[in-house]
Design a protein around this motif. Structure first.
Motif, mmCIF file in Angstrom:
data_model
loop_
_atom_site.group_PDB
_atom_site.id
_atom_site.type_symbol
_atom_site.label_atom_id
_atom_site.label_comp_id
_atom_site.label_asym_id
_atom_site.label_seq_id
_atom_site.Cartn_x
_atom_site.Cartn_y
_atom_site.Cartn_z
ATOM 1 N N UNK A 75 27.856 -63.395 27.345
ATOM 2 C CA UNK A 75 28.382 -63.921 26.087
ATOM 3 C C UNK A 75 28.316 -65.442 26.041
ATOM 4 N N UNK A 76 28.614 -66.084 27.156
ATOM 5 C CA UNK A 76 28.570 -67.544 27.212
ATOM 6 C C UNK A 76 27.147 -68.047 26.991
ATOM 7 N N UNK A 77 26.168 -67.333 27.586
ATOM 8 C CA UNK A 77 24.770 -67.710 27.382
ATOM 9 C C UNK A 77 24.380 -67.515 25.924
ATOM 10 N N UNK A 78 24.805 -66.401 25.319
ATOM 11 C CA UNK A 78 24.513 -66.152 23.903
ATOM 12 C C UNK A 78 25.100 -67.249 23.017
ATOM 13 N N UNK A 79 26.317 -67.639 23.325
ATOM 14 C CA UNK A 79 26.963 -68.679 22.510
ATOM 15 C C UNK A 79 26.181 -69.977 22.567
ATOM 16 N N UNK A 80 25.738 -70.364 23.757
ATOM 17 C CA UNK A 80 24.978 -71.605 23.901
ATOM 18 C C UNK A 80 23.574 -71.504 23.304
ATOM 19 N N UNK A 81 23.087 -70.277 23.125
ATOM 20 C CA UNK A 81 21.801 -70.070 22.469
ATOM 21 C C UNK A 81 21.949 -69.982 20.952
ATOM 22 N N UNK A 82 23.199 -70.035 20.483
ATOM 23 C CA UNK A 82 23.448 -69.993 19.051
ATOM 24 C C UNK A 82 23.670 -68.603 18.491
ATOM 25 N N UNK A 83 23.756 -67.605 19.358
ATOM 26 C CA UNK A 83 23.977 -66.227 18.919
ATOM 27 C C UNK A 83 25.477 -65.929 18.870
ATOM 28 N N UNK A 84 26.170 -66.496 17.888
ATOM 29 C CA UNK A 84 27.628 -66.402 17.828
ATOM 30 C C UNK A 84 28.122 -64.969 17.689
ATOM 31 N N UNK A 85 27.484 -64.192 16.825
ATOM 32 C CA UNK A 85 27.962 -62.826 16.598
ATOM 33 C C UNK A 85 27.845 -61.980 17.865
ATOM 34 N N UNK A 86 26.716 -62.127 18.577
ATOM 35 C CA UNK A 86 26.546 -61.399 19.840
ATOM 36 C C UNK A 86 27.558 -61.858 20.884
ATOM 37 N N UNK A 87 27.801 -63.169 20.938
ATOM 38 C CA UNK A 87 28.750 -63.714 21.899
ATOM 39 C C UNK A 87 30.147 -63.154 21.654
ATOM 40 N N UNK A 88 30.595 -63.159 20.391
ATOM 41 C CA UNK A 88 31.932 -62.659 20.054
ATOM 42 C C UNK A 88 32.045 -61.179 20.404
#
Length: 364
Positions: free
Chosen positions: A301-314
């Motif tokens: 999730x942290x990697x997704x957030x830093x990649x800009x994938x907010x919905x996947x991260x949440x």
């Protein structure tokens, strides 16, 4: 769950002076008759002329009092002549033992050769193998010398861990490299047993940690990848193998993450998550395994957030929270519960930051 360390069964956690153990046991035995006990009834019989004790790993004159591990690049202080590891004593201006000013530091090759011989000699001990007939006294016992690298491996890892904690990284690498050689030799003899393979994967990971501590990220990745490649070929549904494999994958992901390669980091985190999910699917859902899954979810999730994938991260953060909140841990497993709360706090914090940023963007 018990410690996942593959050497846990062989390495004693006791780090106390044998004399203190003797005294404390004689003082705290409830209901025991008040009589003096011999040392042999409390401590195992000594087998080494240098004072080595397999229960406490105390080495006396062959150890450095600063890192409390075997001497590495043994050096002598001038003029007091006290001996330490070169790296350990180089941080001092006066002797830690006597307080004398250190005018210079000289190598003690003779003492280091003695330490090296001690390590080499520890690979073999005398053992007897009585058959049924021998047990009945029909034949004399045959005494042979047999390799006991499992005990030697735990011994070397113990020394490496002590040195690593004291920031004597080169000493740690030296001991771990010897351990890798021993395990590879054992594997050639008996094959890819689960225990030996887990040990090799774990020690390669420790070597990666040493390289990372020295700032050599490329070597660290190489060690971790070697660990992953080796363990991935086993195709063994062994929980310790799977745990060691997932740890090495996560460490590669961490190095890629800090290097700014977020795509590669997520790939390795996702592989670790898959391994850990398979572990809880194929094995009983033990608390430590479920906690590992939650940690991997948070990393992805942290990697997704830093990649800009907010919905996947949440989505991943919510899944991790649900996993942690439904985790039942025995009151006796205090360390595991502390870890659960720490991971839960981190994940909730990350999720809160995401929600706050989304709300702020909407208000603008």
């Amino acid at each position: 769950m018990a410690s996942m360390c593959p050497f846990a069964r062989a390495v004693s956690a006791t780090e106390v002076c044998p004399k203190k153990i003797d005294e404390s046991q004689s003082k705290h035995k409830k209901g025991a008759p008040e009589k003096s006990e011999s040392a042999s009834s409390v401590m195992p019989t000594g087998k080494c002329p240098f004072g080595y004790d397999s229960q406490t790993f105390k080495l006396g004159p062959l150890s450095c009092i600063i890192c409390q591990a075997l001497l590495f690049e043994a050096s002598k202080c001038v003029p007091c002549s006290h001996k330490f590891c070169k790296h350990c004593i180089s941080r001092f201006k006066d002797c830690p033992l006597c307080g004398a000013d250190i005018e210079k530091i000289e190598p003690d090759s003779e003492l280091q050769e003695m330490v090296d011989r001690f390590i080499e000699g520890h690979a073999r001990i005398k053992r007897s193998h009585p058959s049924d007939a021998q047990a009945e006294g029909e034949q004399p016992k045959n005494v042979i010398y047999e390799d006991v690298s499992l005990e030697r491996g735990s011994f070397l890892v113990q020394q490496a861990m002590r040195a690593f904690r004291a920031q004597n990284i080169e000493s740690a690498k030296s001991r771990l490299s010897l351990c890798v050689e021993d395990i590879r030799e054992q594997i050639q003899g008996v094959g890819n047993t689960s225990e030996l393979c887990t040990q090799l994967g774990a020690v390669l990971g420790m070597l990666g940690d040493c390289s990372r501590a020295l700032g050599d990220a490329s070597s660290a990745v190489s060690y971790f990848e070697e660990s992953v490649d080796f363990l991935s070929k086993l195709q063994v549904d062994d929980i310790e193998v799977m745990h060691t494999l997932s740890v090495s994958l996560n460490k590669i992901g961490d190095l890629k993450f800090y290097d700014g390669d977020l795509v590669a980091a997520k790939k390795y985190y996702a592989q670790a998550l898959d391994v850990r999910r398979n572990a809880v699917k194929d094995q009983s859902k033990m608390p430590s395994q479920m906690l590992d899954v939650a940690v991997s979810l948070a990393k992805v999730a942290d990697a997704d957030r830093n990649l800009g994938n907010e919905s996947l991260a949440i989505e991943r953060f919510h899944e991790a929270i649900e996993c942690l909140e439904h985790l039942t841990i025995s009151p006796s497993e205090i360390g595991l519960e502390k870890r659960r709360l720490s991971v839960l706090q981190f994940v909730q914090g990350q999720l809160g930051e995401n929600l706050d940023s989304v709300s702020a963007a909407a208000s603008e």
